[in-house]
Structure formats: C-alpha cells, structure tokens
Design a protein around this motif. Structure first.
Motif, PDB file in Angstrom:
ATOM      1  N   ALA A 116       2.279   7.109   7.165  1.00 42.81           N
ATOM      2  CA  ALA A 116       3.636   7.521   7.540  1.00 42.81           C
ATOM      3  C   ALA A 116       4.637   7.180   6.446  1.00 42.81           C
ATOM      4  N   PHE A 117       4.544   5.981   5.901  1.00 44.26           N
ATOM      5  CA  PHE A 117       5.486   5.587   4.856  1.00 44.26           C
ATOM      6  C   PHE A 117       5.216   6.316   3.546  1.00 44.26           C
ATOM      7  N   THR A 118       3.955   6.614   3.273  1.00 38.73           N
ATOM      8  CA  THR A 118       3.625   7.292   2.019  1.00 38.73           C
ATOM      9  C   THR A 118       4.176   8.710   1.984  1.00 38.73           C
ATOM     10  N   ILE A 119       3.977   9.475   3.058  1.00 36.49           N
ATOM     11  CA  ILE A 119       4.452  10.859   3.026  1.00 36.49           C
ATOM     12  C   ILE A 119       5.973  10.916   2.989  1.00 36.49           C
ATOM     13  N   PHE A 146      12.082  -0.595  -7.873  1.00 32.42           N
ATOM     14  CA  PHE A 146      12.097  -1.830  -7.108  1.00 32.42           C
ATOM     15  C   PHE A 146      13.166  -1.803  -6.019  1.00 32.42           C
ATOM     16  N   SER A 147      14.228  -1.064  -6.245  1.00 36.29           N
ATOM     17  CA  SER A 147      15.219  -0.873  -5.183  1.00 36.29           C
ATOM     18  C   SER A 147      14.586  -0.156  -3.999  1.00 36.29           C
ATOM     19  N   GLN A 148      13.758   0.843  -4.277  1.00 35.20           N
ATOM     20  CA  GLN A 148      13.059   1.546  -3.209  1.00 35.20           C
ATOM     21  C   GLN A 148      12.033   0.648  -2.535  1.00 35.20           C
ATOM     22  N   CYS A 149      11.454  -0.267  -3.289  1.00 40.26           N
ATOM     23  CA  CYS A 149      10.512  -1.223  -2.696  1.00 40.26           C
ATOM     24  C   CYS A 149      11.193  -2.044  -1.607  1.00 40.26           C
ATOM     25  N   THR A 150      12.411  -2.508  -1.872  1.00 43.66           N
ATOM     26  CA  THR A 150      13.123  -3.294  -0.855  1.00 43.66           C
ATOM     27  C   THR A 150      13.420  -2.439   0.368  1.00 43.66           C
ATOM     28  N   LEU A 205       0.825  -1.205   0.000  1.00 42.85           N
ATOM     29  CA  LEU A 205       0.000   0.000   0.000  1.00 42.85           C
ATOM     30  C   LEU A 205       0.862   1.258   0.000  1.00 42.85           C
ATOM     31  N   SER A 206       1.907   1.250   0.792  1.00 45.00           N
ATOM     32  CA  SER A 206       2.792   2.420   0.883  1.00 45.00           C
ATOM     33  C   SER A 206       3.481   2.690  -0.449  1.00 45.00           C
ATOM     34  N   ILE A 207       3.949   1.644  -1.098  1.00 43.23           N
ATOM     35  CA  ILE A 207       4.627   1.803  -2.388  1.00 43.23           C
ATOM     36  C   ILE A 207       3.646   2.316  -3.438  1.00 43.23           C
TER      37      ILE A 207
END
Length: 212
Positions: free
Chosen positions: A86-89, A142-146, A25-27
């Motif tokens: 929190a992760f989204t912002i 995808f690097s940011q996803c990890t 959801l955050s990604i």
C-alpha cells in the motif's frame, strides 16, 4: 507503574520495530519504482509517459489511507506485505516526482559528454546521471522518509501491530488519564526522536554540500 510494565513496554517497542520495518521496505521499493516511473516519464515515448503521468496524478491527488484500505480489502498476505504494498504504490508517485526533479537538475552537457564517449542510454543513466541525481535529491528523499514513518500510523486503522496500534492496546488497559497521557508522551518521544534525527542528518548533509 502498571501501564509501563516490562511486558507493555516490550509490546510497544515491538510495534515500533514493525513501524521501522514497514517504513524501510516501503521507502526502498518506492524509490526503485519511483526511479523507473521518473525515467519513463522523462525519456520514454509519449504514450508511456502519459500513462506514468496519470499514475502519478492518481496517487498524488488521493489520500494514502484510501489505498491502505483498498489494498487491505483486496489483497491477501501478511500485515507487512499488505502495508508495504500500500505504501509503495502510493509513495512511488511522490518518489517519481522527486527523482524527475533531480534528473532535470543535471546539465544537458552530461548527456552529451556521455554520448560522445560512446555510452548508451542505460549505461549513461547507471554510471553518470542517476548517481548525480540521487546525490541531489537526498534532502527531499529523507523528507519523504519522515512522511512515510509518520503516515505508518494509519495502519493502526487496519489492525496492523505497528507502534500506534500497540500503544493504543496498552492505553486500553488503563482507566487512568495520567497513564494514557504518559503513553502518548512515550509515542511522541520515539516518533520525534526518529524523525528529528533524520532531519539533523539532512541539515548536516546540506551544510557539507554548501561547504564543498
């Protein structure tokens, strides 16, 4: 082994599922918001561009945990909602820079060709520029996803029942160092398998792009 009873394993796997849910959801929302921020920074009037630049620098120069705690103490809602917000912002600021880098890689001739065919700004972005941009930024995305998946372990600090938190609860049930180490190994293996799988996907994608 008591610490790996079926109830404990299911409890930890439930936390792992919540980690995946919050991360996904955050990604998703970070990519949407980050794309909007990137477009505003790149193409909007200067006052709006400066506001977006300030937003990006604010979150890039402060710890993610700070914003997790801030949202936790100021926003009401479910664990998933608070965690995702929190992760989204925070992550949207990183996504904005990734998307902006992709936008900058698109030749100016693409914009000129679209304009010559009568496409407006939004049609150009939706049909021509953004599809190429997203294709370019897949490895960085995808690097940011990890990173998001790994950083989700911070949520254990606010008692969100994600994977690290549920694993800590199980570890607290035993006094055996060997069992604690085994649980750590279990946590390590699942995090590693997930993130290494993403890494392998990115490498395969890059090889296909080079071969093409």
């Amino acid at each position: 082994m008591e610490v790996f009873s079926s109830a404990n394993v299911m409890f930890m796997l439930g936390g792992f599922v919540k980690t995946l849910e919050i991360s996904a959801l955050s990604i998703f929302f970070s990519l949407i918001l980050g794309t909007v921020l990137a477009l505003v920074k790149a193409y909007a009037a200067k006052p709006f561009s400066l506001l977006v630049s300030a937003y990006i620098e604010l979150f890039r120069c402060t710890p993610n945990l700070l914003w997790i705690l801030f949202i936790y103490f100021t926003v009401k809602g479910s664990d998933v909602f608070i965690s995702t917000l929190a992760f989204t912002i925070f992550t949207s600021a990183v996504m904005a820079e990734i998307v902006r880098g992709g936008l900058n890689s698109i030749p100016q001739s693409q914009f000129e060709a679209a304009q010559s065919q009568g496409f407006g700004f939004f049609a150009t972005m939706r049909l021509i520029i953004l599809p190429q941009t997203f294709k370019t930024i897949i490895p960085a995305l995808f690097s940011q996803c990890t990173t998001v998946i790994k950083d989700s372990s911070y949520l254990a600090g606010i008692n969100v029942a994600e994977f690290m938190y549920t694993s800590k609860v199980v570890m607290a049930k035993t006094q055996s160092l060997n069992e604690v180490l085994l649980v750590y190994g279990f946590v390590f293996l699942l995090y590693f398998a997930l993130n290494f799988g993403i890494s392998l996907f990115v490498r395969a994608y890059q090889r296909r792009q080079v071969a093409a």
